[in-house]
Write a protein that holds these residues in place. Structure first.
Motif, PDB file in Angstrom:
ATOM      1  N   MET A 157      -6.333   6.544 -20.759  1.00  0.00           N
ATOM      2  CA  MET A 157      -6.509   6.717 -19.318  1.00  0.00           C
ATOM      3  C   MET A 157      -5.817   7.986 -18.815  1.00  0.00           C
ATOM      4  SD  MET A 157      -8.535   4.328 -18.618  1.00  0.00           S
ATOM      5  CE  MET A 157      -8.609   4.443 -16.845  1.00  0.00           C
ATOM      6  N   GLU A 158      -4.643   8.299 -19.356  1.00  0.00           N
ATOM      7  CA  GLU A 158      -3.958   9.539 -18.967  1.00  0.00           C
ATOM      8  C   GLU A 158      -4.776  10.762 -19.351  1.00  0.00           C
ATOM      9  OE1 GLU A 158      -0.098   9.298 -20.781  1.00  0.00           O
ATOM     10  OE2 GLU A 158       0.724   8.096 -19.143  1.00  0.00           O
ATOM     11  N   LYS A 159      -5.357  10.752 -20.547  1.00  0.00           N
ATOM     12  CA  LYS A 159      -6.166  11.888 -21.001  1.00  0.00           C
ATOM     13  C   LYS A 159      -7.466  11.997 -20.201  1.00  0.00           C
ATOM     14  CE  LYS A 159      -3.400  13.492 -24.029  1.00  0.00           C
ATOM     15  NZ  LYS A 159      -2.750  14.786 -23.801  1.00  0.00           N
ATOM     16  N   LEU A 160      -8.050  10.868 -19.821  1.00  0.00           N
ATOM     17  CA  LEU A 160      -9.230  10.905 -18.957  1.00  0.00           C
ATOM     18  C   LEU A 160      -8.869  11.483 -17.594  1.00  0.00           C
ATOM     19  CD1 LEU A 160     -10.834   7.443 -19.746  1.00  0.00           C
ATOM     20  CD2 LEU A 160     -11.865   9.672 -20.203  1.00  0.00           C
ATOM     21  N   TYR A 161      -7.725  11.066 -17.071  1.00  0.00           N
ATOM     22  CA  TYR A 161      -7.285  11.510 -15.752  1.00  0.00           C
ATOM     23  C   TYR A 161      -7.076  13.020 -15.697  1.00  0.00           C
ATOM     24  CZ  TYR A 161      -4.547  11.803 -11.465  1.00  0.00           C
ATOM     25  OH  TYR A 161      -4.093  12.133 -10.221  1.00  0.00           O
ATOM     26  N   ASP A 162      -6.484  13.601 -16.768  1.00  0.00           N
ATOM     27  CA  ASP A 162      -6.242  15.051 -16.750  1.00  0.00           C
ATOM     28  C   ASP A 162      -7.386  15.849 -17.379  1.00  0.00           C
ATOM     29  OD1 ASP A 162      -5.860  15.019 -19.517  1.00  0.00           O
ATOM     30  OD2 ASP A 162      -3.685  15.206 -19.391  1.00  0.00           O
ATOM     31  N   ASN A 163      -8.531  15.175 -17.587  1.00  0.00           N
ATOM     32  CA  ASN A 163      -9.752  15.806 -18.109  1.00  0.00           C
ATOM     33  C   ASN A 163      -9.585  16.419 -19.502  1.00  0.00           C
ATOM     34  OD1 ASN A 163     -11.437  15.234 -15.836  1.00  0.00           O
ATOM     35  ND2 ASN A 163     -10.333  16.832 -14.732  1.00  0.00           N
ATOM     36  N   SER A 164      -8.642  15.896 -20.294  1.00  0.00           N
ATOM     37  CA  SER A 164      -8.486  16.337 -21.681  1.00  0.00           C
ATOM     38  C   SER A 164      -9.575  15.752 -22.573  1.00  0.00           C
ATOM     39  CB  SER A 164      -7.124  15.915 -22.237  1.00  0.00           C
ATOM     40  OG  SER A 164      -6.083  16.520 -21.522  1.00  0.00           O
ATOM     41  N   ILE A 165     -10.096  14.588 -22.164  1.00  0.00           N
ATOM     42  CA  ILE A 165     -11.162  13.922 -22.905  1.00  0.00           C
ATOM     43  C   ILE A 165     -12.175  13.372 -21.906  1.00  0.00           C
ATOM     44  CG2 ILE A 165      -9.650  13.275 -24.836  1.00  0.00           C
ATOM     45  CD1 ILE A 165      -9.649  10.392 -23.674  1.00  0.00           C
ATOM     46  N   THR A 166     -13.326  12.953 -22.429  1.00  0.00           N
ATOM     47  CA  THR A 166     -14.325  12.258 -21.619  1.00  0.00           C
ATOM     48  C   THR A 166     -14.686  10.954 -22.329  1.00  0.00           C
ATOM     49  OG1 THR A 166     -16.329  13.111 -22.672  1.00  0.00           O
ATOM     50  CG2 THR A 166     -15.316  14.492 -20.959  1.00  0.00           C
ATOM     51  N   LEU A 167     -15.381  10.083 -21.634  1.00  0.00           N
ATOM     52  CA  LEU A 167     -15.804   8.821 -22.241  1.00  0.00           C
ATOM     53  C   LEU A 167     -16.852   9.032 -23.331  1.00  0.00           C
ATOM     54  CD1 LEU A 167     -15.995   6.492 -19.114  1.00  0.00           C
ATOM     55  CD2 LEU A 167     -14.250   6.520 -20.900  1.00  0.00           C
ATOM     56  N   ASN A 168     -17.423  10.223 -23.410  1.00  0.00           N
ATOM     57  CA  ASN A 168     -18.439  10.514 -24.418  1.00  0.00           C
ATOM     58  C   ASN A 168     -17.884  11.193 -25.656  1.00  0.00           C
ATOM     59  OD1 ASN A 168     -20.629   9.465 -22.887  1.00  0.00           O
ATOM     60  ND2 ASN A 168     -20.530  11.296 -21.616  1.00  0.00           N
ATOM     61  N   ASP A 169     -16.576  11.470 -25.695  1.00  0.00           N
ATOM     62  CA  ASP A 169     -15.972  12.124 -26.853  1.00  0.00           C
ATOM     63  C   ASP A 169     -15.991  11.200 -28.064  1.00  0.00           C
ATOM     64  OD1 ASP A 169     -15.475  14.327 -25.333  1.00  0.00           O
ATOM     65  OD2 ASP A 169     -13.313  13.999 -25.165  1.00  0.00           O
ATOM     66  N   LEU A 170     -16.225  11.795 -29.239  1.00  0.00           N
ATOM     67  CA  LEU A 170     -16.224  11.066 -30.498  1.00  0.00           C
ATOM     68  C   LEU A 170     -14.820  11.096 -31.084  1.00  0.00           C
ATOM     69  CD1 LEU A 170     -17.876   9.659 -32.747  1.00  0.00           C
ATOM     70  CD2 LEU A 170     -18.213  11.932 -33.730  1.00  0.00           C
ATOM     71  N   VAL A 171     -14.322   9.937 -31.497  1.00  0.00           N
ATOM     72  CA  VAL A 171     -13.002   9.826 -32.106  1.00  0.00           C
ATOM     73  C   VAL A 171     -13.190   9.385 -33.549  1.00  0.00           C
ATOM     74  CG1 VAL A 171     -10.775   8.644 -32.041  1.00  0.00           C
ATOM     75  CG2 VAL A 171     -11.949   9.217 -29.904  1.00  0.00           C
ATOM     76  N   THR A 172     -12.615  10.133 -34.476  1.00  0.00           N
ATOM     77  CA  THR A 172     -12.711   9.802 -35.891  1.00  0.00           C
ATOM     78  C   THR A 172     -11.356   9.292 -36.369  1.00  0.00           C
ATOM     79  OG1 THR A 172     -14.347  11.536 -36.203  1.00  0.00           O
ATOM     80  CG2 THR A 172     -13.298  10.683 -38.175  1.00  0.00           C
ATOM     81  N   THR A 173     -11.357   8.134 -37.007  1.00  0.00           N
ATOM     82  CA  THR A 173     -10.123   7.544 -37.509  1.00  0.00           C
ATOM     83  C   THR A 173      -9.887   7.987 -38.947  1.00  0.00           C
ATOM     84  OG1 THR A 173     -10.527   5.596 -36.154  1.00  0.00           O
ATOM     85  CG2 THR A 173      -8.919   5.367 -37.921  1.00  0.00           C
ATOM     86  N   PRO A 174      -8.742   8.649 -39.220  1.00  0.00           N
ATOM     87  CA  PRO A 174      -8.454   9.041 -40.609  1.00  0.00           C
ATOM     88  C   PRO A 174      -8.070   7.827 -41.458  1.00  0.00           C
ATOM     89  CG  PRO A 174      -6.638   9.665 -39.173  1.00  0.00           C
ATOM     90  CD  PRO A 174      -7.725   9.107 -38.288  1.00  0.00           C
ATOM     91  N   LYS A 175      -8.209   7.961 -42.764  1.00  0.00           N
ATOM     92  CA  LYS A 175      -7.898   6.882 -43.702  1.00  0.00           C
ATOM     93  C   LYS A 175      -6.470   6.377 -43.490  1.00  0.00           C
ATOM     94  CE  LYS A 175      -7.707   5.898 -48.647  1.00  0.00           C
ATOM     95  NZ  LYS A 175      -7.932   6.448 -49.995  1.00  0.00           N
ATOM     96  N   GLU A 176      -5.533   7.303 -43.276  1.00  0.00           N
ATOM     97  CA  GLU A 176      -4.122   6.929 -43.121  1.00  0.00           C
ATOM     98  C   GLU A 176      -3.913   6.004 -41.909  1.00  0.00           C
ATOM     99  OE1 GLU A 176      -4.757  10.464 -45.407  1.00  0.00           O
ATOM    100  OE2 GLU A 176      -5.216  10.136 -43.297  1.00  0.00           O
ATOM    101  N   ALA A 177      -4.587   6.289 -40.817  1.00  0.00           N
ATOM    102  CA  ALA A 177      -4.441   5.472 -39.608  1.00  0.00           C
ATOM    103  C   ALA A 177      -5.099   4.102 -39.790  1.00  0.00           C
ATOM    104  CB  ALA A 177      -5.039   6.186 -38.403  1.00  0.00           C
ATOM    105  N   ALA A 178      -6.225   4.079 -40.480  1.00  0.00           N
ATOM    106  CA  ALA A 178      -6.937   2.819 -40.688  1.00  0.00           C
ATOM    107  C   ALA A 178      -6.154   1.872 -41.581  1.00  0.00           C
ATOM    108  CB  ALA A 178      -8.320   3.092 -41.287  1.00  0.00           C
ATOM    109  N   ASN A 179      -5.298   2.419 -42.463  1.00  0.00           N
ATOM    110  CA  ASN A 179      -4.574   1.593 -43.428  1.00  0.00           C
ATOM    111  C   ASN A 179      -3.152   1.246 -43.018  1.00  0.00           C
ATOM    112  OD1 ASN A 179      -6.745   1.500 -45.210  1.00  0.00           O
ATOM    113  ND2 ASN A 179      -6.165   3.417 -46.182  1.00  0.00           N
ATOM    114  N   LEU A 180      -2.728   1.618 -41.820  1.00  0.00           N
ATOM    115  CA  LEU A 180      -1.368   1.308 -41.383  1.00  0.00           C
ATOM    116  C   LEU A 180      -1.196  -0.190 -41.193  1.00  0.00           C
ATOM    117  CD1 LEU A 180      -0.642   4.113 -38.760  1.00  0.00           C
ATOM    118  CD2 LEU A 180       0.325   3.873 -41.041  1.00  0.00           C
TER     119      LEU A 180
END
Length: 67
Positions: A34-57
Protein backbone atom coordinates in the motif's frame (compact mmCIF):
# COMPACT_ATOMS: atom_id res chain seq x y z
CA UNK A 1 -11.76 0.78 4.76
CA UNK A 2 -10.84 4.45 4.88
CA UNK A 3 -9.63 6.75 2.12
CA UNK A 4 -6.31 7.97 3.57
CA UNK A 5 -6.29 11.55 2.28
CA UNK A 6 -9.80 12.53 3.42
CA UNK A 7 -10.42 9.91 6.14
CA UNK A 8 -13.72 9.14 4.42
CA UNK A 9 -15.11 5.74 5.42
CA UNK A 10 -15.55 3.75 2.21
CA UNK A 11 -16.70 0.47 3.76
CA UNK A 12 -17.33 -0.88 7.24
CA UNK A 13 -18.63 -4.14 8.62
CA UNK A 14 -18.64 -5.15 12.28
CA UNK A 15 -16.17 -2.33 12.94
CA UNK A 16 -16.51 -2.69 16.73
CA UNK A 17 -16.03 -6.46 16.82
CA UNK A 18 -12.79 -7.47 18.58
CA UNK A 19 -10.66 -9.91 16.60
CA UNK A 20 -7.32 -11.58 17.20
CA UNK A 21 -4.42 -10.17 15.11
CA UNK A 22 -3.91 -11.77 11.72
CA UNK A 23 -0.58 -13.05 10.46
CA UNK A 24 2.03 -10.30 10.85
CA UNK A 25 3.73 -11.44 7.63
CA UNK A 26 0.56 -10.82 5.64
CA UNK A 27 -0.13 -7.52 7.40
CA UNK A 28 3.41 -6.23 6.77
CA UNK A 29 3.24 -7.32 3.13
CA UNK A 30 -0.03 -5.42 2.71
CA UNK A 31 1.38 -2.30 4.39
CA UNK A 32 4.49 -2.29 2.19
CA UNK A 33 2.43 -2.77 -0.98
CA UNK A 34 0.00 0.00 0.00
CA UNK A 35 2.88 2.41 0.72
CA UNK A 36 4.43 1.70 -2.69
CA UNK A 37 1.05 2.14 -4.40
CA UNK A 38 0.55 5.42 -2.56
CA UNK A 39 3.90 6.87 -3.70
CA UNK A 40 3.38 5.52 -7.26
CA UNK A 41 6.45 3.24 -7.07
CA UNK A 42 4.28 0.35 -8.25
CA UNK A 43 0.86 -0.22 -9.81
CA UNK A 44 -1.70 -2.98 -9.36
CA UNK A 45 -0.70 -4.27 -12.81
CA UNK A 46 3.00 -4.79 -11.99
CA UNK A 47 4.33 -8.34 -12.25
CA UNK A 48 6.13 -9.68 -9.17
CA UNK A 49 8.47 -12.64 -9.54
CA UNK A 50 9.31 -14.70 -6.46
CA UNK A 51 12.92 -15.98 -6.36
CA UNK A 52 13.64 -19.56 -5.28
CA UNK A 53 15.26 -18.31 -2.05
CA UNK A 54 12.12 -16.42 -0.97
CA UNK A 55 9.81 -19.30 -1.86
CA UNK A 56 11.84 -21.71 0.31
CA UNK A 57 12.09 -19.60 3.48
CA UNK A 58 10.76 -21.15 6.66
CA UNK A 59 8.69 -19.51 9.38
CA UNK A 60 5.44 -17.68 8.77
CA UNK A 61 4.40 -18.13 5.15
CA UNK A 62 2.44 -16.23 2.55
CA UNK A 63 2.60 -19.35 0.36
CA UNK A 64 4.68 -17.94 -2.47
CA UNK A 65 5.69 -20.20 -5.33
CA UNK A 66 8.97 -19.77 -7.19
CA UNK A 67 8.60 -17.78 -10.38
Amino acid sequence: MIECKTNTVLYKKNENERLAPASMTKIMTMILVMEKLYDNSITLNDLVTTPKEAANLGGSQVYLCEG
